[in-house]
Design a protein around this motif. Structure first.
Motif, short mmCIF file in Angstrom:
data_model
loop_
_atom_site.label_atom_id
_atom_site.label_comp_id
_atom_site.label_asym_id
_atom_site.label_seq_id
_atom_site.Cartn_x
_atom_site.Cartn_y
_atom_site.Cartn_z
N GLY A 186 2.62 -16.33 -8.36
CA GLY A 186 1.97 -15.32 -7.55
C GLY A 186 2.49 -13.91 -7.72
N VAL A 187 3.04 -13.60 -8.91
CA VAL A 187 3.58 -12.28 -9.14
C VAL A 187 3.57 -11.98 -10.64
CG1 VAL A 187 5.96 -13.11 -9.33
CG2 VAL A 187 5.56 -10.75 -8.61
N GLY A 188 3.41 -10.71 -10.99
CA GLY A 188 3.49 -10.29 -12.39
C GLY A 188 2.47 -10.95 -13.28
N ILE A 189 2.96 -11.66 -14.30
CA ILE A 189 2.07 -12.31 -15.28
C ILE A 189 1.68 -13.72 -14.86
CG2 ILE A 189 2.94 -10.94 -17.21
CD1 ILE A 189 4.55 -13.50 -18.04
N PHE A 190 2.07 -14.14 -13.64
CA PHE A 190 1.81 -15.51 -13.20
C PHE A 190 0.84 -15.54 -12.02
CE2 PHE A 190 6.37 -15.58 -14.64
CZ PHE A 190 6.09 -16.16 -15.87
N GLY A 194 1.48 -20.45 -10.83
CA GLY A 194 2.53 -20.31 -11.83
C GLY A 194 2.03 -20.29 -13.26
N ALA A 195 0.71 -20.34 -13.44
CA ALA A 195 0.14 -20.30 -14.80
C ALA A 195 0.18 -18.87 -15.33
CB ALA A 195 -1.29 -20.83 -14.79
N CYS A 196 0.35 -18.74 -16.65
CA CYS A 196 0.42 -17.42 -17.27
C CYS A 196 -0.95 -16.75 -17.30
CB CYS A 196 0.95 -17.54 -18.70
SG CYS A 196 2.66 -18.07 -18.81
N ARG A 197 -0.97 -15.47 -17.01
CA ARG A 197 -2.19 -14.67 -17.14
C ARG A 197 -2.20 -14.09 -18.56
NH1 ARG A 197 -0.90 -11.66 -11.39
NH2 ARG A 197 -2.15 -13.00 -10.03
N ASP A 198 -2.82 -14.79 -19.47
CA ASP A 198 -2.76 -14.41 -20.88
C ASP A 198 -3.37 -13.03 -21.14
OD1 ASP A 198 -1.53 -16.77 -21.36
OD2 ASP A 198 -3.15 -17.69 -22.51
N GLU A 217 10.61 -12.79 -17.35
CA GLU A 217 11.14 -13.75 -16.39
C GLU A 217 10.21 -14.95 -16.34
OE1 GLU A 217 13.76 -10.98 -13.35
OE2 GLU A 217 11.82 -11.73 -12.67
N ALA A 218 10.74 -16.11 -16.66
CA ALA A 218 9.93 -17.34 -16.73
C ALA A 218 10.79 -18.52 -16.31
CB ALA A 218 9.39 -17.53 -18.15
N PRO A 219 10.92 -18.77 -15.01
CA PRO A 219 11.81 -19.82 -14.54
C PRO A 219 11.30 -21.24 -14.74
CG PRO A 219 10.71 -18.77 -12.70
CD PRO A 219 10.35 -17.98 -13.91
N GLN A 220 9.98 -21.40 -14.90
CA GLN A 220 9.43 -22.75 -15.00
C GLN A 220 9.28 -23.19 -16.45
OE1 GLN A 220 5.84 -23.31 -12.68
NE2 GLN A 220 6.51 -21.85 -11.11
N LYS A 221 9.52 -24.48 -16.70
CA LYS A 221 9.42 -25.00 -18.07
C LYS A 221 8.05 -24.77 -18.66
CE LYS A 221 8.77 -28.91 -20.94
NZ LYS A 221 7.93 -30.12 -21.02
N SER A 222 6.99 -24.98 -17.90
CA SER A 222 5.63 -24.80 -18.42
C SER A 222 5.40 -23.36 -18.86
CB SER A 222 4.59 -25.19 -17.36
OG SER A 222 4.74 -24.40 -16.19
N GLN A 223 6.00 -22.40 -18.13
CA GLN A 223 5.87 -20.99 -18.50
C GLN A 223 6.64 -20.69 -19.78
OE1 GLN A 223 7.52 -19.41 -14.92
NE2 GLN A 223 5.63 -19.65 -13.74
N GLN A 224 7.83 -21.26 -19.90
CA GLN A 224 8.64 -21.05 -21.09
C GLN A 224 7.92 -21.60 -22.32
OE1 GLN A 224 12.24 -23.05 -19.96
NE2 GLN A 224 12.66 -21.63 -18.29
#
Length: 280
Positions: A186-190, A194-198, A217-224
């Motif tokens: 819910g912030v920035g690129i997510f 928690g999904a990335c806003r490509d 900043e990408a704390p979640q494995k799926s984001q990494q």
């Protein structure tokens, strides 16, 4: 292992063949420390120091530690060649209370060798941001800046981000962090899940001449996984939990199925697709 060597063959240790050793120009990993004790930190560094470039003592937690313990943590990180700095929220508190001179004196006296300049919670005019970067440099600190608000639903204003990155780097910031919070939702690129806003990510990359100047900043494995597959193994990633350092490094090297393509050349990729298709 070959012969009597006790080291893994390079093709096994880093099958991608792309990882740089420290000190790295890119592919840096920043750990967020939300309250590690000295024994936990010692264990972490003994296990994974080679894969950690920066440690952020999260939020405004620095004054909550016994001073001697915090000094030991800082000294230990530096002994392993890791930059260590307080979270940007702590500096935002100092700005709000008009004690920034005391803040810089305090963190340098403790031994911190980095500082984060951010405005995730407060409004910080450009001239004030510039002064803080200059003050950090004058204090002999490595300056990391951060772009983005921490409030739920905030997003990236591309033009403002581009101006901020260019100005911060020109003034001496080493990296500009794209805000993602420790939650990564819910912030920035997510988005809220928690999904990335490509579209936002691509819009940033289309305008930034040197993407190695950014830290995501990408704390979640799926984001990494998503960012590594989209942008490559040598992007800078932050707000990584201590227990996730080795798993992230495995992703960077193609040592997990999520990024297995990193170890394949074009022909190998085609062959793998053919074999999988045939088996199905």
């Amino acid at each position: 292992m070959e012969g009597t060597s006790r080291s893994w063959h390079p093709k096994l240790a880093d099958p991608s063949g792309m990882r740089q050793a420290k000190p790295r120009f890119s592919g840096k990993t920043m750990v967020i420390d939300k309250g590690l004790g000295i024994n936990a930190l010692e264990d972490l560094l003994e296990t994974a120091a080679a894969h950690i470039d920066m440690i952020k003592v999260g939020f405004g937690t620095s004054p909550l530690y016994p001073r001697k313990l915090l000094e030991r943590k800082i000294e230990l990180a530096k002994r392993y060649g890791i930059r260590i700095f307080p979270g940007g929220t702590f500096l935002e508190v100092a700005v709000t209370k008009d004690v920034t001179d005391l803040y810089f004196k305090g963190i340098t006296a403790l031994g911190f060798d980095g500082v984060e300049v951010s405005d995730g919670t407060i409004e910080l005019p450009r001239d004030a941001r510039s002064r803080l970067i200059a003050q950090g440099k004058e204090a002999g600190l490595t300056v990391f800046t951060e772009y983005g608000k921490k409030c739920w639903g905030s997003t990236i204003e591309i033009e403002d981000l581009i101006r901020t990155v260019r100005t911060d780097i020109r003034l001496g910031a080493e990296l500009v962090t794209i805000e993602g919070r420790e939650s990564g939702a819910g912030v920035g690129i997510f988005d809220a899940d928690g999904a990335c806003r490509d579209d936002k990510i691509q819009a940033v990359l289309d305008r930034i001449e040197k993407p190695e100047q950014l830290l995501w900043e990408a704390p979640q494995k799926s984001q990494q996984v998503h960012l590594l597959n989209m942008l490559g193994p040598d992007i800078n990633i932050g707000n990584v939990a201590p227990q996730d350092i080795l798993s992230l490094e495995a992703l960077r090297r193609g040592l997990r199925s999520d990024t297995f393509d990193f170890i394949l050349d074009h022909k190998s990729r085609a062959g793998l697709v053919y074999e999988l298709t045939f088996e199905i």
